[in-house]
Design an enzyme around this catalytic site. Structure first.
Site, mmCIF file in Angstrom:
data_model
loop_
_atom_site.group_PDB
_atom_site.id
_atom_site.type_symbol
_atom_site.label_atom_id
_atom_site.label_comp_id
_atom_site.label_asym_id
_atom_site.label_seq_id
_atom_site.Cartn_x
_atom_site.Cartn_y
_atom_site.Cartn_z
ATOM 1 N N SER A 270 0.825 -1.203 0.000
ATOM 2 C CA SER A 270 0.000 0.000 0.000
ATOM 3 C C SER A 270 0.863 1.258 0.000
ATOM 4 C CB SER A 270 -0.938 -0.043 1.212
ATOM 5 O OG SER A 270 -0.686 1.021 2.089
ATOM 6 N N LYS A 271 0.402 2.224 -0.781
ATOM 7 C CA LYS A 271 1.122 3.490 -0.926
ATOM 8 C C LYS A 271 1.272 4.171 0.435
ATOM 9 C CE LYS A 271 0.418 7.690 -3.615
ATOM 10 N NZ LYS A 271 -0.392 8.317 -4.668
ATOM 11 N N ARG A 272 0.242 4.039 1.242
ATOM 12 C CA ARG A 272 0.204 4.711 2.528
ATOM 13 C C ARG A 272 1.112 4.034 3.562
ATOM 14 N NH1 ARG A 272 -3.494 4.214 6.424
ATOM 15 N NH2 ARG A 272 -4.607 2.695 5.159
ATOM 16 N N LYS A 273 1.099 2.685 3.554
ATOM 17 C CA LYS A 273 1.815 1.984 4.627
ATOM 18 C C LYS A 273 3.231 1.558 4.277
ATOM 19 C CE LYS A 273 -2.308 -0.444 6.235
ATOM 20 N NZ LYS A 273 -2.860 -1.760 6.112
ATOM 21 N N LEU A 277 7.044 0.597 -1.710
ATOM 22 C CA LEU A 277 6.265 0.539 -2.944
ATOM 23 C C LEU A 277 6.787 1.558 -3.971
ATOM 24 C CD1 LEU A 277 3.884 -0.741 -4.419
ATOM 25 C CD2 LEU A 277 2.386 0.955 -3.401
#
Ligand code: GLU
Length: 436
Positions: A270-273, A277
């Site tokens: 995930s981009k957020r976590k 990435l």
């Protein structure tokens, strides 16, 4: 837009990113898959910029994408470049192709396969609420498709009043019907027909992705559409659209997501976590390009590792990449494994190459270290030469960031410091000695 002069069976494919500025591992996976399929078959890889959503566009994003992919050895034969477009199938930026889409939009209207819809936001939300209350599927279809069968007088009145409209596809599909479809990664799929009258042109006359990709991939003579599997739910509509437009359907290669282990379960990166990435992360950490490329191949084609063991020094071009070997459910990304691959790749390099790459990395990310490396190149190379070459080269360096370490690594590593054979000392001890 002539037929392409490529050998029989050659793959013509494209990368078609939206310029949002974030270049991630998924882009590399898609780029590498497309590049291998195109170039292995004597075909073409081109870059098309899907900039139909002006709100999400980040200035300079196309340039960043081109540079980043090039850094990983993925070069385009044609399409958008940093200095404008290159190739005869352009323009390669969708906003500049509006007039082309309009030709096909008019054709669909004339043939009764598309119609203008003047629904307001309020009407669409009321429709949604009604569908929620009725516990039926959401969307503009069947009895809910308010403008589907309206008279020409009604339409003319709205146009005369200057009301905004979108162009919708008139679907003839039914969710009662299913058909078989063969995807090059997912295999045989059973697909339910689409019954939704999706939007083809937005109120500003700019197409949606669905319509634009059908027109572009037809005119640009794409044979294979390689893309993320988040597009699978709209595939039934795409198939319908190609048919309605009288276009030959390309082959589809839907790539599953990149996953990672989180405790005992797998989840999508995930981009957020997950900072790992972003492709920029690997550059900043100092993973050599070769290592990232090799590792991505290992997760995409299960036979790559065996091939590599049998052909340790072979050029990557000699490996026969196949989309059929991609895991349909997605690939598991394992950072520790990447690190191992990287250690092996660096172990194959001679001191000169290590010196060049570390210095290049340090110039961008650790100027102080770079300055020291440049001050006495021969001495630095002599240090990098320790334990290098021979049958059992050292494999303790995975990223350039570790090349200059860090006092604790030798202070705490007492056995290494007292070891009698200098070649068994970790590389970073030497660098540290040298720099401290
Ligand atoms: N613009 C789409 C995206 O960025 C492209 C999908 C495709 O490759 O067709 O997801």
């Amino acid at each position: 837009f002539p037929l392409r002069n490529v050998p029989e069976g050659a793959v013509v494919t494209r990368m078609a990113p939206s310029p949002t500025g974030f270049v991630h591992l998924g882009n590399l996976v898609q780029g590498l898959t497309s590049e291998r399929m195109a170039h292995q078959s004597g075909g073409v890889l081109f870059l098309r910029v899907e900039d139909t959503d002006a709100k999400r566009e980040v200035p300079g994003a196309v340039e960043v994408l081109i540079d980043t992919l090039k850094h990983y050895g993925i070069a385009f034969d044609e399409g958008a470049t940093k200095d404008g477009d290159f190739g005869i199938y352009g323009p390669y930026r969708q906003r500049q192709r509006a007039a082309i889409y309009h030709v096909y939009a008019k054709k669909l209207v004339e043939e009764g396969m598309a119609y203008p819809c003047f629904c307001t936001e309020e009407e669409l939300s009321a429709m949604r609420e009604k569908q929620e209350a009725m516990k039926v599927n959401f969307g503009y279809y069947g009895e809910f498709a308010m403008w589907r069968d309206r008279s020409i007088e009604d339409i003319q009145a709205q146009l005369a009043a200057g009301n905004p409209w979108v162009l919708r596809f008139k679907s003839t599909g039914s969710i009662e019907n299913q058909f078989k479809f063969d995807d090059l990664v997912k295999g045989k799929l059973t697909i339910t027909e689409n019954d939704v009258d999706h939007v083809l042109l937005k109120s500003d006359g700019i197409p949606t992705y669905h319509f634009a990709h059908a027109v572009d991939d037809h005119l640009m003579r794409t044979t294979h559409v390689v893309r993320g599997d988040e597009w699978l739910p709209t595939l039934p509509f795409h198939i319908q659209l190609f048919k309605a437009l009288g276009f030959k359907l390309p082959k589809y290669v839907h790539i599953g997501p990149l996953m990672k282990m989180d405790g005992n379960s797998k989840r999508k990166l995930s981009k957020r976590k997950d900072p790992e990435l972003a492709l920029t992360y690997y550059k900043a950490e100092g993973f050599p390009v070769e290592a990232v490329y090799e590792y991505i191949l290992t997760i995409l084609n299960s036979n790559f590792e065996d091939w590599r063991r049998a052909n340790p020094d072979a050029d990557l071009d000699e490996f026969k990449f196949s989309p059929k070997k991609l895991n349909p459910a997605g690939s598991l990304f394992d950072y520790a494994k990447l690190t191992d691959v990287s250690k092996n790749e660096i172990a194959k390099m001679d001191a000169q190459k290590v010196y060049t790459l570390v210095t290049e990395w340090a110039t961008e990310f650790d100027p102080d270290f770079a300055q020291k490396l440049k001050a006495d190149p021969d001495f630095a190379k002599a240090i990098f030469a320790i334990g290098r070459g021979g049958k059992k080269p050292r494999k303790d360096l995975a990223i350039w960031k570790e090349a200059k370490v860090l006092k604790p690594s030798f202070v705490t590593n007492a056995s290494a410091v007292t070891s009698p054979g200098v070649t068994t000392l970790p590389l970073n001890c030497f660098i540290s000695f040298y720099l401290l």
